[in-house]
Design a protein around this motif. Structure first.
Motif, short mmCIF file in Angstrom:
data_model
loop_
_atom_site.label_atom_id
_atom_site.label_comp_id
_atom_site.label_asym_id
_atom_site.label_seq_id
_atom_site.Cartn_x
_atom_site.Cartn_y
_atom_site.Cartn_z
N SER A 1 0.82 -1.22 0.00
CA SER A 1 0.00 0.00 0.00
C SER A 1 0.85 1.27 0.00
O SER A 1 0.72 2.11 -0.89
CB SER A 1 -0.94 -0.01 1.20
OG SER A 1 -0.21 -0.11 2.42
N GLU A 2 1.73 1.41 0.98
CA GLU A 2 2.51 2.65 1.12
C GLU A 2 3.60 2.76 0.06
O GLU A 2 3.72 3.79 -0.61
CB GLU A 2 3.15 2.71 2.52
CG GLU A 2 2.13 2.87 3.63
CD GLU A 2 2.69 2.57 5.00
OE1 GLU A 2 3.94 2.43 5.13
OE2 GLU A 2 1.90 2.46 5.95
N ARG B 1 -4.20 4.32 0.31
CA ARG B 1 -3.37 3.35 1.04
C ARG B 1 -4.22 2.27 1.70
O ARG B 1 -3.92 1.08 1.60
CB ARG B 1 -2.54 4.09 2.09
CG ARG B 1 -1.57 3.22 2.86
CD ARG B 1 -0.75 4.06 3.83
NE ARG B 1 -1.57 4.64 4.88
CZ ARG B 1 -1.93 3.99 6.00
NH1 ARG B 1 -1.53 2.74 6.18
NH2 ARG B 1 -2.67 4.57 6.91
N GLU B 2 -5.30 2.68 2.35
CA GLU B 2 -6.07 1.71 3.12
C GLU B 2 -6.96 0.84 2.24
O GLU B 2 -7.27 -0.31 2.59
CB GLU B 2 -6.87 2.43 4.20
CG GLU B 2 -5.94 3.06 5.24
CD GLU B 2 -6.65 3.69 6.42
OE1 GLU B 2 -7.90 3.58 6.49
OE2 GLU B 2 -5.96 4.28 7.27
N THR B 3 -7.35 1.33 1.09
CA THR B 3 -8.07 0.48 0.14
C THR B 3 -7.16 -0.64 -0.34
O THR B 3 -7.58 -1.81 -0.46
CB THR B 3 -8.58 1.30 -1.06
OG1 THR B 3 -9.42 2.36 -0.57
CG2 THR B 3 -9.38 0.44 -2.01
N ALA B 4 -5.89 -0.31 -0.60
CA ALA B 4 -4.93 -1.34 -0.97
C ALA B 4 -4.68 -2.30 0.19
O ALA B 4 -4.54 -3.51 -0.01
CB ALA B 4 -3.62 -0.70 -1.42
N CYS B 5 -4.62 -1.78 1.41
CA CYS B 5 -4.43 -2.64 2.60
C CYS B 5 -5.53 -3.69 2.69
O CYS B 5 -5.27 -4.86 3.03
CB CYS B 5 -4.45 -1.80 3.87
SG CYS B 5 -2.94 -0.87 4.21
N SER C 1 1.91 3.23 -3.58
CA SER C 1 1.19 4.49 -3.81
C SER C 1 2.15 5.68 -3.73
O SER C 1 2.00 6.66 -4.47
CB SER C 1 0.03 4.65 -2.83
OG SER C 1 0.46 4.67 -1.49
N SER D 1 -4.31 -3.33 -6.57
CA SER D 1 -2.94 -3.80 -6.78
C SER D 1 -2.67 -4.10 -8.25
O SER D 1 -1.54 -3.92 -8.72
CB SER D 1 -2.67 -5.04 -5.93
OG SER D 1 -2.33 -4.66 -4.61
N SER E 1 2.98 -5.90 -5.46
CA SER E 1 1.69 -6.18 -6.10
C SER E 1 1.77 -7.40 -7.02
O SER E 1 0.76 -8.10 -7.19
CB SER E 1 1.20 -4.96 -6.89
OG SER E 1 2.15 -4.54 -7.82
#
Length: 319
Positions: A193-194, A219-223, A197, A293, A276
């Motif tokens: 995430s971090e 970030r949190e959507t990817a988390c 992005s 991702s 990813s």
């Protein structure tokens, strides 16, 4: 078991520099070695590295050089160099050698164990913001933790205890988590995430200091994609880990840049396949969609292609 007396390190980049000086001091220069060959060896012998403003030169040995096996081999190369590193450390590995990988991701231990056996491999990971520009390494010495251990650590095994004693001698902050596999997945969530992005948007850690902002939404959507894949694989990751990650992101200096952003800015290949690339593959295998991702993967690949000169970025002046 005796104390660790000899240490070999391969990968004198950002994370390697963050431990090399302390480990060298702990065992003594005559018992510390950096593995490097060819042009890299010549460059390190000529220029050394600069760690927080201090010029440092370490003993360098060629992978083909015959030496006594090291008690501990620390692997800190980038993922793209891991297969070569596994071959290059062969001369350092003996019956009583312990190998720790401080690479990002969730794959390196398995690869090392396939070559040298699980009886020699410990799990490892790092949480420390390090900026590497050329041969100059900069980080906050008051922050950062090295994690290592067996897959599960209800108690510390003798080989884990040996590494603990070495890190105490070296003055390096460390932890032995009860569940190293889960802890690696927590960090993997941050990397996916971090790191990615930040590389796409060109942002430092300061972008995540404010809860609920746009950078944190991304970030949190990817988390949550990582959490969904982990759960399908039986890894107990959840919303509490996402909340913890919010706090951890604010503990990193505001100017800190995740490694994938540093790679893009320096024109280096990234670890996108490790981040990813791995998550998307696992998502397909277990039937979990990973659209964020998937997008991250292709966007970072385009940035790599741009750095490699795959397409013209200069305006046509008509000349």
């Amino acid at each position: 078991m005796d104390k660790i007396k000899t240490v070999a390190l391969i990968g004198l980049g950002a994370i390697g520099c963050s431990v090399a000086r302390e480990l060298c001091q702990a065992v003594g220069e005559e018992h510390f070695r950096v593995i490097a060959g060819g042009a890299r060896r010549a460059r390190l012998e000529r220029d050394g590295v600069i760690i927080n403003g201090q010029p440092c030169k370490f003993p360098i040995i060629d992978p083909e050089q015959t030496v006594e096996p090291a008690d501990l081999v620390v692997v800190t190369v980038k993922y793209g160099g891991l297969e070569q590193a596994i071959r290059d450390i062969a001369g350092q590995v003996g019956p009583n050698t312990t190998i720790i990988s401080f690479l990002n991701g969730i794959s390196s231990e398995q690869m090392l164990a396939e070559a040298y056996g699980w009886e020699r491999v410990l799990y490892g990971m790092v949480r420390r913001a390090v900026v590497m520009e050329g041969n100059r390494c900069t980080y906050d010495q008051s922050r950062g933790t090295y994690y290592f251990g067996e897959a599960k650590n209800p108690t510390r095994t003798p080989r884990v205890q040996r590494v603990c004693e070495l890190f105490e001698r070296a003055g390096l902050n460390y932890q032995v988590p009860p569940d190293m596999v889960r802890e690696q997945w927590v960090k993997f969530m941050g990397n996916v995430s971090e790191n990615q992005s930040a590389a796409i948007l060109g942002i430092p850690y300061a972008a995540w200091y404010e809860d609920g902002n746009d950078a944190n939404w991304i970030r949190e959507t990817a988390c949550r994609e990582v959490i969904a894949v982990a759960n399908r694989l039986g890894i107990d990751l959840g919303e509490q880990d996402l909340i913890r990650q919010r706090t951890l992101a604010k503990c990193v200096p505001s100017w800190g840049k995740p490694s994938t952003l540093q790679d893009i800015e320096a024109g280096r290949p990234t670890e996108v396949e490790l981040f990813s690339g791995t998550l998307c593959r696992l998502g397909r295998e277990v039937g979990v969609p990973t659209p964020v991702s998937d997008l991250f993967y292709h966007m970072i690949r385009v940035l790599e292609q741009k750095n490699a000169g795959a397409f013209d970025t200069e305006p046509d002046t008509g000349a």
